[in-house]
Write a protein that holds these residues in place. Structure first.
Motif: not given
Length: 203
Positions: A114-118, A129-142, A179-186
Motif C-alpha cells: 500500500m502506498y500514499h502517492v503525491t 510492467a510489474h510481475a504477472d498478475g499484478c493489479r493496482e487499486y487507486v483512489m484519489v484523495i485530493r 499537488a495531487a494525492e493518491v492512495h494505491m494498493t498493489d
C-alpha cells in the motif's frame, strides 16, 4: 508422593508435518538448521527426544515459534502493527515531483503493498510492467489525476476509485494546478513457491 504423568508431546510428528508443509526434504532442513539429517530422522520417527536447543534450531529454520513444534497448534497471525510516519519508507523520484510513501507494515500478507502517492502539478509518472498478475487499486484523495494502463485511460476526481492491470506499462498524471494525492494498493498474484512467497512489484 503420587503424581500423574501425561504422554510427552508428539514433537517428532509435529516437526515432520511442518517440514512437509513447507516442501522441505530432511536434507533441506538439515542444511538450514545445522542439525544432522540422521538426528532429524530419529526425532521425526520418535526414536529420540530432542533437546531444547535442537528444537529451537529446527523451529528457527522453519520460521516457526517453538511452541508450534511442542503443541502442534498454530496461532492466527496478528496483523496489528503500528507504523509511525517517520518509519515509513519513502521513494522520491529524480523529477522531484513524485513521492511514494510505503504504508505496508511488517506482517502484512505477502503480495500486497500500500502506498500514499503525491504528484506535483503537471507531473506524469510512468511505471514499467510489474510481475504477472499484478493489479493496482487507486483512489484519489485530493486533486484530479489521469490514469492509463495499456490502451485504457480515465481521469479521476477526488474520491474516485479505479482498478487496472499493473502487469503492463501504466501511468498517472496530475491534471490539476496543485499537488495531487493518491492512495494505491498493489496486489500481486501469489505464485507456487516455497512458503507461498509472492513476487513483489517494483515501482
Amino acid at each position: 508422593m503420587n503424581r500423574t504423568f501425561t504422554e510427552p508431546p508428539p514433537v517428532g510428528e509435529n516437526l515432520k508435518r511442518e517440514r512437509l508443509a513447507q516442501r522441505l526434504s530432511l536434507g533441506d532442513l538439515s542444511r538450514a538448521s545445522g542439525i544432522s539429517k540422521a538426528m532429524l530422522s530419529q526425532i521425526e520417527s520418535g526414536r529420540v527426544n530432542p533437546t531444547l536447543v535442537i528444537l529451537w534450531k529446527a523451529a528457527q529454520a522453519l520460521d516457526l515459534d517453538i511452541s508450534v513444534l511442542v503443541s502442534g497448534e498454530r496461532k492466527a497471525p496478528e496483523y496489528f502493527h503500528r507504523l509511525a510516519a517517520e518509519e515509513q519508507a519513502r521513494i522520491d523520484y529524480e523529477n522531484g515531483g513524485t513521492r511514494f510513501r510505503l504504508l505496508t507494515a511488517p506482517g502484512m500478507p505477502d503480495g500486497m503493498e500500500m502506498y500514499h502517492v503525491t504528484l506535483a502539478p503537471g507531473v506524469c509518472h510512468v511505471s514499467e510492467a510489474h510481475a504477472d498478475g499484478c493489479r493496482e487499486y487507486v483512489m484519489v484523495i485530493r486533486g484530479r489525476v489521469k490514469f492509463a494502463s495499456g490502451e485504457n485511460s480515465a481521469v479521476l476526481e477526488t474520491g474516485d476509485f479505479l482498478c487496472y492491470r499493473g502487469d503492463q506499462t501504466h501511468s498517472m498524471e496530475n491534471m490539476g494546478e496543485t499537488a495531487a494525492e493518491v492512495h494505491m494498493t498493489d496486489v500481486t498474484a501469489v505464485l507456487p513457491h516455497r512458503g507461498g512467497a509472492a513476487v513483489k512489484s517494483a515501482r
